[in-house]
Design an enzyme around this catalytic site. Structure first.
Site, PDB file in Angstrom:
ATOM      1  CG  HIS A 227       4.368 -13.148  11.324  1.00  0.00           C
ATOM      2  ND1 HIS A 227       5.831 -12.863  10.714  1.00  0.00           N
ATOM      3  CD2 HIS A 227       5.538 -12.106  12.243  1.00  0.00           C
ATOM      4  CE1 HIS A 227       6.762 -11.556  10.739  1.00  0.00           C
ATOM      5  NE2 HIS A 227       6.199 -11.475  11.709  1.00  0.00           N
TER       6      HIS A 227
ATOM      7  CB  SER B 271       8.201  -8.812  10.837  1.00  0.00           C
ATOM      8  OG  SER B 271       8.993  -9.952  11.057  1.00  0.00           O
TER       9      SER B 271
ATOM     10  CG  ASP C 286       5.025 -13.513   6.701  1.00  0.00           C
ATOM     11  OD1 ASP C 286       4.393 -13.342   7.107  1.00  0.00           O
ATOM     12  OD2 ASP C 286       5.820 -14.375   7.459  1.00  0.00           O
TER      13      ASP C 286
HETATM   14  N1  ARG Z   1      10.420 -16.553  12.732  1.00  0.00           N
HETATM   15  C1  ARG Z   1      10.035 -15.005  12.456  1.00  0.00           C
HETATM   16  C2  ARG Z   1       9.731 -13.801  13.633  1.00  0.00           C
HETATM   17  O1  ARG Z   1      10.092 -13.823  14.638  1.00  0.00           O
HETATM   18  C3  ARG Z   1       8.181 -15.167  11.893  1.00  0.00           C
HETATM   19  C4  ARG Z   1       7.027 -15.393  12.816  1.00  0.00           C
HETATM   20  C5  ARG Z   1       6.360 -16.237  11.974  1.00  0.00           C
HETATM   21  N2  ARG Z   1       5.656 -17.853  11.998  1.00  0.00           N
HETATM   22  C6  ARG Z   1       5.606 -18.588  12.757  1.00  0.00           C
HETATM   23  N3  ARG Z   1       5.587 -19.859  12.447  1.00  0.00           N
HETATM   24  N4  ARG Z   1       5.665 -18.538  13.703  1.00  0.00           N
HETATM   25  O2  ARG Z   1       8.741 -13.133  13.703  1.00  0.00           O
HETATM   26  N1  ASP Z   2      10.336 -13.002  12.286  1.00  0.00           N
HETATM   27  C1  ASP Z   2      10.820 -11.407  13.270  1.00  0.00           C
HETATM   28  C2  ASP Z   2       9.351  -9.746  13.450  1.00  0.00           C
HETATM   29  O1  ASP Z   2       8.570 -11.123  13.712  1.00  0.00           O
HETATM   30  C3  ASP Z   2      11.989 -10.766  12.374  1.00  0.00           C
HETATM   31  C4  ASP Z   2      13.206 -11.754  12.555  1.00  0.00           C
HETATM   32  O2  ASP Z   2      13.583 -11.744  14.059  1.00  0.00           O
HETATM   33  O3  ASP Z   2      13.957 -11.359  11.952  1.00  0.00           O
HETATM   34  O4  ASP Z   2      10.249  -9.114  13.293  1.00  0.00           O
END
Ligand code: ARG
Ligand code: ASP
Length: 713
Positions: free
Chosen positions: A84, A648, A219
């Protein structure tokens, strides 16, 4: 806690994480709690993590494109980050014919790696505390006078460092301006895409599984840093060579056990752990719900078309994911704040502090008054910003609006024009004016309905009806420069941006008469007048008090070990691999396996489809050296590391500094950790290195990459 209590706590509350991590912690790498880290199992020294005289782990950790984190995993500058985090690049390189999102991408060799103009990685070469220099001469000053001295001092601090051409220095406040740190940064600019799994692996579970444990997402994506002949940063050139790092991370594929020590090294973006109860209450009951409601509408509208049209799916994939991400995060955050009784906990803490130090009473009282005063403005700010962010037609209008004065006065020089054009071209590339007209129509209605009349432009009540809005927007679009449907200079689409800019005067005149521009300008000017001004005025007072409150917390609570809120600078979080018991009768194991992917498999589904090749590997159990003692390949695992957005792509390391995982998310029950870390529920989620290597080796057959790495078995 003394040692006896620590041991007692460990016996009594095995699900609660290691002592002293009660509030989490994102530590500045030059100020690590080495003793506690060792007590938890770390076998290396703090110096091995951060050193400026010898290669150390920090030399393998970079900020990826200003947002995420990435790490170097080979002597040839091979870079690992999340799928991502590389998503926008993978998407930009994708077409319907070469759909790397759906099919993945694996370079066959270095020549096959794909350049990504504009992408950067930043190394932190040094960190120095510079509080004394920055605060010198500020005693007794307030407001602008105070800030002027700070700014002057920061410039003076920067000037004391002799910089090479590729280096820059930034000075950043922590503890709300009670301390300052200087960062020496080196930026590399030739970053090429090396490999990415298909999104059915890299984004498996998509938005349904996002922020949720148990998780089964691969990921990750891989890039490579290129440098000039002297190993120094350079713009892209085919003559550049792979960067030779001072340090790269060995990759461990040893089995993991619960309670193993682990640390995460990266660039957490923003946390606010030291706010007063009132601020948390406003976020939980007003700000988050407002932002959620706007995104909800935008997402639903996009989703309908993305599901039925492949071209739209690609065009909007990256934008949709980023809007959906925080939409869901805020929902989890509100739930978590409630469940962890964040407001109650903060109120109690405030009472304890006031009992110890009466000077705190007036600080908290004043903060309560200011937050109450600010509430209506803050709420309108939330609605307004989210509306402009999610209605792309308004985003575009805002963009032109910001540039218009400079364009008009002829002050936009060639370089600025070029930047402006490039950014516009970037937006227009993935913009569907017909689809966005629907989003804009709905969001304008939401804004008109939710906003008190005193905050609305004159006659804005007419926008309360969605379907009526759609008719209006359609009509205004026909004559609009912004949507590209009102053409100028014969440009049929805005990909033809050069034609649009061919006559700058005509462009300015067109923009000034543009009906959508007029609509937006009325919104914005009204917002600036009724909301932005008063909101900022109160915010400035809050900032002054928050700085004082922070200092008072630190002075008064001598037992607590404070860490500065995240601010996109390099930090270390540490903890243990651990599951959790987030609800009555529910226990989460600390890791998932490939068999679990197959349990979630829904053939043909856009979130839970599984690639044929992976199914085949599963059926034949062709797991090679990547299976663990269960005979299956571990996919994701959780630990108690305190992380946030920006972490991330961060490496998760073991007691020896080997890479064991790739951080990418947090679990639902703990997403409030940005405001109230709770050791019972807050867990970070990582991809297991065994799964990453398994995918590279067995799924993608990219053994040439495995051969570059140093694998610890
Ligand atoms: N929650 C994670 C972060 O904040 C992964 C986000 C990417 N995935 C998604 N389905 N949008 O970045
Ligand atoms: N998914 C998040 C990021 O892209 C990490 C988190 O918020 O825990 O940095």
């Amino acid at each position: 806690m003394n040692r006896k209590n620590i041991l007692l706590a460990a016996i009594l509350f095995p699900a609660v994480m290691a002592y002293a991590q009660e509030y989490g912690g994102m530590w500045i790498p030059t100020e690590l709690n080495e003793k506690e880290m060792k007590n938890l199992g770390m076998k290396i020294s703090a110096k091995e993590i951060f050193d400026t005289t010898k290669p150390s782990i920090k030399d393998a950790v970079v900020q990826f494109n200003g947002g995420c984190t990435a790490e170097i995993i080979s002597p040839q500058g091979l870079l690992l980050t999340n799928h991502h985090c590389g998503y926008a690049q993978i998407q930009k390189l994708s077409t319907l014919e070469n759909d790397y999102l759906s099919d993945g991408f694996w370079a066959k060799n270095m020549t096959g790696e794909l350049p990504n103009p504009g992408v950067t990685v930043d190394f932190i070469a040094d960190i120095k505390e510079v509080t004394a220099q920055v605060l010198a001469g500020t005693q007794g000053l307030e407001g602008k006078a105070y800030q002027d001295v700070i700014n002057k001092n920061m410039e003076a601090v920067k000037a004391t460092f002799k910089l090479e051409e590729w280096q820059k220095m930034t000075v950043k406040p922590v503890y709300y301006g009670n301390k300052y740190y200087a960062y020496l940064i080196e930026t590399y600019k030739d970053i090429r895409l090396v490999g990415a799994p298909p999104q059915s692996i890299g984004k498996f579970g998509s938005d349904t599984d996002n922020w949720v444990w148990p998780r089964h997402t691969g990921d990750f994506s891989m890039f490579r840093i290129y440098a000039d002949k002297n190993n120094k940063p350079a713009e892209y050139s085919k003559d550049n060579i792979p960067y030779k790092p001072k340090h790269f991370l060995p990759i461990s594929i040893k089995d993991k056990q619960e309670n193993d020590f682990t640390f995460v090294f990266g660039f957490p973006g923003r946390t606010t752990e030291y706010l007063p109860a009132i601020a948390v209450e406003k976020i939980m009951t007003e700000i988050d719900p407002a932002m959620i409601s706007v995104r909800e509408v935008a997402l639903k509208t996009l989703d309908e078309k993305m599901r039925s049209d492949a071209e739209t799916r690609i065009k909007y994939a990256s934008k949709y994911a980023s809007v959906a991400n925080y939409w869901k995060k805020w929902i989890g955050e509100v739930e978590g704040l409630k469940k962890s009784d964040a407001v109650g906990k903060k109120k109690k803490y405030e009472a304890t502090l006031m009992a110890k130090n009466p000077a705190l009473k007036s600080t908290i009282e004043e903060l309560n008054i200011l937050y109450a005063q600010q509430a209506p403005y803050a709420l309108n700010k939330a609605y307004y910003s989210e509306t402009v962010r999610n209605a792309e037609t308004l985003t575009l209008a805002n963009f032109y609006y910001n540039y218009l004065p400079a364009m008009e006065s002829g002050k936009l020089d060639a370089k600025a024009t070029e930047t402006f054009k490039n950014r516009l071209a970037g937006i227009y590339k993935d913009y569907d004016p017909v689809l966005d007209a629907k989003v804009t129509a709905k969001l304008l209605a939401l804004y008109a309905n939710k906003t008190p009349v005193k905050f609305l432009p004159a006659d804005f009540e007419q926008y309360k009806n969605e379907s009526q809005n759609l008719v209006t927007i359609e009509k205004l679009s026909k004559n609009s420069v912004i949507t590209g449907r009102g053409m100028i200079n014969g440009a049929t689409t805005y990909t033809d941006i050069n034609k649009v800019f061919a006559d700058p005067n005509a462009l300015v005149q067109n923009l000034k008469n543009d009906p959508l521009m007029k609509l937006f300008a009325a919104m914005r000017e009204n917002y600036m007048k009724t909301t932005d001004g008063p909101n900022n005025e109160i915010q400035e007072k809050i900032d002054v008090l928050q700085k004082k409150y922070m200092a008072q917390q630190m002075e008064t609570d001598k037992e607590r070990k404070f860490f500065p809120d995240a601010n996109s600078t390099l930090r270390v979080s540490y903890g243990q691999i651990k599951g959790s018991s987030p609800r009555d009768a529910v226990h989460y194991n600390y890791q998932t396996h490939v068999a679990g992917i197959m349990e979630k498999y829904v053939p043909g589904d856009y979130e839970f489809d599984v690639p044929k090749k992976l199914i085949q590997l599963y059926n034949t159990k062709d797991y090679g050296i990547y299976k663990d003692k269960t005979g299956d390949v571990p996919v994701n695992f959780t630990a108690t590391n305190h992380t946030t957005g920006g972490n991330s792509g961060s490496p998760a390391l073991d007691a020896y500094g080997n890479l064991i995982g790739l951080n990418f998310d947090r679990q639902w029950e703990g997403t409030m950790s940005d405001i109230n870390f709770d050791p019972r529920f807050s867990r970070n989620i990582m991809v297991d290195t065994k799964y990453i290597l398994f995918i590279i080796d067995k799924f993608a057959d990219a053994k040439w990459l495995i051969n570059e790495m140093k694998i610890v078995k």
